[in-house]
Design a protein around this motif. Structure first.
Motif, mmCIF file in Angstrom:
data_model
loop_
_atom_site.group_PDB
_atom_site.id
_atom_site.type_symbol
_atom_site.label_atom_id
_atom_site.label_comp_id
_atom_site.label_asym_id
_atom_site.label_seq_id
_atom_site.Cartn_x
_atom_site.Cartn_y
_atom_site.Cartn_z
ATOM 1 N N ASP A 127 32.891 1.671 -1.731
ATOM 2 C CA ASP A 127 32.854 3.096 -1.399
ATOM 3 C C ASP A 127 31.418 3.564 -1.571
ATOM 4 O O ASP A 127 31.097 4.356 -2.443
ATOM 5 N N ASP A 143 35.358 8.855 -2.844
ATOM 6 C CA ASP A 143 36.429 9.045 -3.822
ATOM 7 C C ASP A 143 35.884 9.496 -5.171
ATOM 8 O O ASP A 143 36.548 9.363 -6.198
ATOM 9 N N LYS A 191 43.489 9.049 2.505
ATOM 10 C CA LYS A 191 43.528 9.967 1.367
ATOM 11 C C LYS A 191 44.915 10.565 1.211
ATOM 12 O O LYS A 191 45.723 10.547 2.143
ATOM 13 N N ARG A 244 41.783 5.833 -1.069
ATOM 14 C CA ARG A 244 41.469 6.704 -2.208
ATOM 15 C C ARG A 244 42.564 6.677 -3.284
ATOM 16 O O ARG A 244 43.223 7.677 -3.576
ATOM 17 N N THR A 280 42.205 9.205 -6.226
ATOM 18 C CA THR A 280 42.658 10.547 -5.897
ATOM 19 C C THR A 280 44.179 10.599 -5.778
ATOM 20 O O THR A 280 44.807 11.595 -6.162
ATOM 21 N N ASN A 336 43.402 18.145 -6.690
ATOM 22 C CA ASN A 336 42.389 17.444 -5.896
ATOM 23 C C ASN A 336 41.618 18.387 -4.973
ATOM 24 O O ASN A 336 41.317 18.057 -3.825
#
Length: 355
Positions: free
Chosen positions: A2, A7, A209, A250, A253, A332
């Motif tokens: 990443d 993230d 995500k 992700r 998350t 988030n």
């Protein structure tokens, strides 16, 4: 893998501004999200900002360009054009993007890319830092159901982004091209195929995500979704990665969504970012759009400097840092990782000198 820290966050690279904030000095935002257009050509089933009603309003180009030059001089580092509408619906978006970069501000766009035509690509790619495309399925029919649009739009997006990748390669532009999918029960079975498609047309990454329920959203179809049963996707997607393509799954998350736990009690991030809607209103936080307390002013009536240095903003920032109950905030939210970082800085654990 990443490398863009999608993230996570990147505030640690702005040490001087963070240091000034800790010392109580006034600072301007590092990053802003701005909505050039209030209307949208899609009606996605998960749309967080549906409560904004997709109003057919657009930023005044002349006034906004003045504010861009001002914001660049004041120290704003980056702007992402996205917001409550589709940014490429603005008739002057290419001029706005060019002016943003020429004002010393890095510029990016999050879009559904249906309108990211060859003409727009040619005009904007030299100035863009990145483009991220919201594409939530790998097959036209599924895409149409999730985006609530015509299946043909899926083919337009693939064609537009394939052209952008070829143009970038031909001209040597540094712009990063990526795609993004919100993982839903409706598209889970197509994510692997989507990753392969993104890779095949020359994208740099695909972000996968979790959904995030906005408290003001009209839709709540996915508010109870849990992601632990989808984690098996990570190993499958990892096999698609290569030197030039990466799937950012992700999981960090997703885990926060499932547990909904925070290490911070109040919001410390407001001084580092801001949101401007398609009506020119400046907001301290996009979680509280439509709530007058969080509206700092309007760029048609005042300069950005006047708005940012106003008593109303100063009072709001102080209250948010001590009185805003983040347990009621969106899980988030865009500033979640920044808040975790700032809270640790201002609430250190014991033995911090033993690095």
């Amino acid at each position: 893998m990443d490398k863009y820290k999608i993230d996570s966050h990147k505030l640690m690279y702005h040490v001087e501004r963070v240091g000034d904030w800790i010392k109580g000095k006034p600072i301007y935002p590092v990053y802003m999200e701005i909505s050039p257009a209030g209307s949208c050509n899609h009606r996605c089933v998960y749309c967080a900002l549906d409560f904004m009603e997709y109003q057919p309003r657009f930023l005044d180009t002349s006034i906004f360009k003045q504010r861009l030059r001002e914001m660049g001089k004041l120290g704003v580092k980056s702007i992402m054009y996205a917001g409550e509408g589709e940014p490429f619906l603005h008739k002057d978006i290419a001029d706005i993007i060019a002016t943003t970069k020429k004002s010393g501000i890095d510029v990016a766009v999050t879009s559904n890319a249906v309108l990211f035509s060859e003409k727009i690509s040619t005009a904007t790619l030299p100035y863009l830092t990145w483009v991220k495309v919201s594409i939530n399925a790998a097959r036209p029919v599924t895409y149409a159901k999730i985006h609530r649009t015509k299946p043909e739009d899926f083919h337009k997006v693939i064609k537009n982004m394939a052209y952008a990748a070829k143009l970038r390669r031909k001209k040597g532009y540094p712009c990063t091209l990526g795609m993004q999918a919100i993982l839903l029960p409706d598209n889970y079975s197509e994510i692997e195929l989507l990753a392969k498609q993104a890779k095949s047309i020359g994208m740099d990454y695909l972000v996968v995500k979790p959904y995030s329920q906005h408290p003001l959203s009209k839709t709540d179809k996915f508010k109870d979704i849990k992601y632990n049963k989808y984690f098996d996707l990570a190993s499958k997607l990892n096999k698609i990665n290569s030197e030039n393509f990466n799937v950012v799954f992700r999981v960090h998350t997703m885990q926060k969504w499932d547990k909904a736990e925070r290490n911070y009690k109040h919001c410390l991030a407001l001084p580092f970012w801001a949101y401007i809607d398609a009506g020119g209103n400046v907001w301290a936080c996009s979680m509280y759009l439509t709530k007058n307390k969080f509206c700092l002013g309007n760029i048609y009536k005042n300069s950005f400097k006047e708005i940012w240095e106003s008593k109303k903003r100063d009072n709001l920032v102080r209250w948010a840092a001590k009185g805003l109950n983040t347990a009621k905030c969106r899980v988030n939210c865009r500033m979640d990782e920044v808040n975790r970082y700032l809270w640790d800085l201002t609430h250190p654990s014991a033995h911090v000198n033993f690095i």
